[in-house]
Design an enzyme around this catalytic site. Structure first.
Site, mmCIF file in Angstrom:
data_model
loop_
_atom_site.group_PDB
_atom_site.id
_atom_site.type_symbol
_atom_site.label_atom_id
_atom_site.label_comp_id
_atom_site.label_asym_id
_atom_site.label_seq_id
_atom_site.Cartn_x
_atom_site.Cartn_y
_atom_site.Cartn_z
ATOM 1 N N GLU A 167 2.856 2.484 -0.055
ATOM 2 C CA GLU A 167 1.449 2.072 -0.062
ATOM 3 C C GLU A 167 0.767 2.378 -1.400
ATOM 4 O O GLU A 167 -0.053 1.594 -1.872
ATOM 5 C CB GLU A 167 0.718 2.740 1.115
ATOM 6 C CG GLU A 167 1.207 2.182 2.452
ATOM 7 C CD GLU A 167 0.732 2.975 3.668
ATOM 8 O OE1 GLU A 167 -0.030 3.943 3.492
ATOM 9 O OE2 GLU A 167 1.149 2.626 4.790
ATOM 10 N N TYR B 27 -0.595 -3.935 6.275
ATOM 11 C CA TYR B 27 -0.456 -3.781 7.734
ATOM 12 C C TYR B 27 0.633 -4.675 8.322
ATOM 13 O O TYR B 27 0.563 -5.056 9.495
ATOM 14 C CB TYR B 27 -1.804 -4.072 8.408
ATOM 15 C CG TYR B 27 -2.807 -2.928 8.287
ATOM 16 C CD1 TYR B 27 -2.531 -1.667 8.811
ATOM 17 C CD2 TYR B 27 -4.042 -3.111 7.667
ATOM 18 C CE1 TYR B 27 -3.445 -0.620 8.711
ATOM 19 C CE2 TYR B 27 -4.970 -2.063 7.565
ATOM 20 C CZ TYR B 27 -4.655 -0.823 8.089
ATOM 21 O OH TYR B 27 -5.561 0.214 7.998
ATOM 22 N N ASN C 79 -12.511 2.907 12.530
ATOM 23 C CA ASN C 79 -12.109 4.328 12.455
ATOM 24 C C ASN C 79 -12.087 4.889 11.028
ATOM 25 O O ASN C 79 -11.463 5.904 10.741
ATOM 26 C CB ASN C 79 -10.795 4.581 13.200
ATOM 27 C CG ASN C 79 -9.635 3.803 12.645
ATOM 28 O OD1 ASN C 79 -9.758 3.130 11.628
ATOM 29 N ND2 ASN C 79 -8.488 3.905 13.306
ATOM 30 N N HIS D 158 -7.806 5.441 6.532
ATOM 31 C CA HIS D 158 -6.368 5.211 6.718
ATOM 32 C C HIS D 158 -5.587 6.333 6.052
ATOM 33 O O HIS D 158 -5.985 6.842 5.001
ATOM 34 C CB HIS D 158 -5.952 3.881 6.072
ATOM 35 C CG HIS D 158 -4.464 3.766 5.892
ATOM 36 N ND1 HIS D 158 -3.612 3.345 6.900
ATOM 37 C CD2 HIS D 158 -3.651 4.062 4.820
ATOM 38 C CE1 HIS D 158 -2.357 3.372 6.465
ATOM 39 N NE2 HIS D 158 -2.352 3.810 5.204
ATOM 40 N N LYS E 64 -12.038 3.021 4.665
ATOM 41 C CA LYS E 64 -12.165 1.611 5.032
ATOM 42 C C LYS E 64 -13.612 1.142 4.798
ATOM 43 O O LYS E 64 -14.515 1.966 4.567
ATOM 44 C CB LYS E 64 -11.731 1.456 6.500
ATOM 45 C CG LYS E 64 -10.247 1.822 6.722
ATOM 46 C CD LYS E 64 -9.864 1.718 8.191
ATOM 47 C CE LYS E 64 -8.417 2.054 8.429
ATOM 48 N NZ LYS E 64 -8.023 1.978 9.868
HETATM 49 P P1 IDP Z 1 -3.395 4.643 12.305
HETATM 50 O O1 IDP Z 1 -4.420 4.058 11.373
HETATM 51 O O2 IDP Z 1 -3.926 5.813 13.051
HETATM 52 O O3 IDP Z 1 -2.085 4.901 11.621
HETATM 53 P P2 IDP Z 1 -2.139 2.297 13.485
HETATM 54 O O4 IDP Z 1 -1.552 2.239 14.853
HETATM 55 O O5 IDP Z 1 -1.183 2.295 12.339
HETATM 56 O O6 IDP Z 1 -3.114 3.562 13.452
HETATM 57 O O7 IDP Z 1 -3.151 1.085 13.338
HETATM 58 C C1 IDP Z 1 -3.656 0.716 12.083
HETATM 59 C C2 IDP Z 1 -5.104 0.381 12.253
HETATM 60 O O8 IDP Z 1 -5.220 -0.764 13.053
HETATM 61 C C3 IDP Z 1 -5.949 1.429 12.966
HETATM 62 O O9 IDP Z 1 -6.360 2.475 12.108
HETATM 63 C C4 IDP Z 1 -7.098 0.599 13.440
HETATM 64 O O10 IDP Z 1 -8.015 0.345 12.376
HETATM 65 C C5 IDP Z 1 -6.414 -0.687 13.828
HETATM 66 N N1 IDP Z 1 -6.070 -0.699 15.250
HETATM 67 C C6 IDP Z 1 -5.049 -0.088 15.867
HETATM 68 N N2 IDP Z 1 -5.056 -0.309 17.186
HETATM 69 C C7 IDP Z 1 -6.109 -1.105 17.409
HETATM 70 C C8 IDP Z 1 -6.670 -1.683 18.597
HETATM 71 O O11 IDP Z 1 -6.158 -1.517 19.719
HETATM 72 N N3 IDP Z 1 -7.787 -2.435 18.427
HETATM 73 C C9 IDP Z 1 -8.362 -2.658 17.230
HETATM 74 N N4 IDP Z 1 -7.883 -2.122 16.093
HETATM 75 C C10 IDP Z 1 -6.766 -1.356 16.179
HETATM 76 MG MG MG Z 2 -0.681 3.561 10.769
#
Ligand code: IDP
Ligand code: MG
Length: 230
Positions: free
Chosen positions: A207, A130, A193, A196, A90
């Site tokens: 994807e 997303y 984080n 992805h 990212k």
């Molecule tokens: P993942 O990336 O671990 O699969 P997902 O639940 O699919 O997690 O969420 C996609 C992305 O959305 C996360 O990697 C993060 O960047 C963002 N995200 C998820 N939950 C939150 C949140 O509570 N606050 C802000 N960003 C979030």
């Molecule tokens: Mg995800």
């Protein structure tokens, strides 16, 4: 001359040993070593002892040397187990200069890179990627984050690559991610984080098709394949 020839022969034996992890060269009684001037020739009745693999290796098993029943090797069954996953560094990962570290972890694990590009994605593409999170309160911020700078798009291939990549990446919240994982080692907040990874083989395919155009993916055979899978 004698010392020289002996040294050369020893060097040849040493190099053969290095290539014979499961069958020690010295235990093969029918092997003969001859040396002449600075050249070293090694002749062996069991040539397979000089290869990098044991004699019954399904990969390098010469027909004339068969003494036991060959093992069944069905490459098409392995091929049907091969998955693809979409991994993306990212914008925060790119800005923080950890792209090489992230790629390296997948390379070292033994997966095959089939697509790679630095890319500034549009809002539409980020929203499509997303789309399952559209109703989440953080969705607008997530789209701003993903489109805030270039990302590194990657397609990786391998048996079990989807689940394994999720393990290498670690939990969504970097503070919950185990040390040793990418997020566990390199990040502190869910909203930053850094990487992805697809969450299922189906999404891996979806994807990759979304982020890569036809012709941007490479079909190739890594030379390390026989060292990664028996
Ligand atoms: P993942 O990336 O671990 O699969 P997902 O639940 O699919 O997690 O969420 C996609 C992305 O959305 C996360 O990697 C993060 O960047 C963002 N995200 C998820 N939950 C939150 C949140 O509570 N606050 C802000 N960003 C979030
Ligand atoms: Mg995800």
């Amino acid at each position: 001359m004698g010392v020289f020839a002996g040294t050369t022969a020893a060097a040849c034996v040493t190099s053969s040993l290095a290539l014979t992890p499961t069958t020690p060269f010295s235990s093969n009684k029918r092997t003969t070593i001859t040396t002449s001037s600075s050249k070293c020739r090694i002749r062996a009745t069991h040539h397979q002892n000089l290869t990098a693999f044991p004699s019954t290796s399904h990969l390098f098993y010469a027909k004339s040397l068969r003494t036991t029943k060959p093992r069944i090797f069905l490459p098409h069954l392995i091929a049907s187990l091969v998955d693809q996953t979409y991994i993306m560094v990212k914008p925060d990962g790119v800005q923080r200069g950890v792209v090489g570290d992230i790629i390296s972890r997948f390379e070292k694990k033994g997966f095959k890179l089939t697509g790679l590009k630095l890319y500034q994605c549009s809002k539409d593409l980020a929203e499509e990627h997303y789309k399952d999170l559209k109703l989440k309160s953080f969705f607008p911020k997530l789209i701003d984050y993903i489109t805030s700078g270039p990302v590194v798009c990657m397609a990786w291939e391998g048996v079990g690559v989807v689940a394994s990549a999720r393990k290498l990446i670690g939990a969504t919240d970097p503070l919950q991610a185990e040390p040793g994982t990418i997020r566990g080692d390199l990040a502190v907040q869910t909203g930053r984080n850094i990487v992805h990874g697809s969450d299922s083989p189906e999404n891996g395919k979806r994807e990759i098709a979304l982020w890569f155009k036809e012709g941007e993916l490479c079909e190739w055979t890594p030379v390390l394949t026989p060292w990664l899978r028996e």
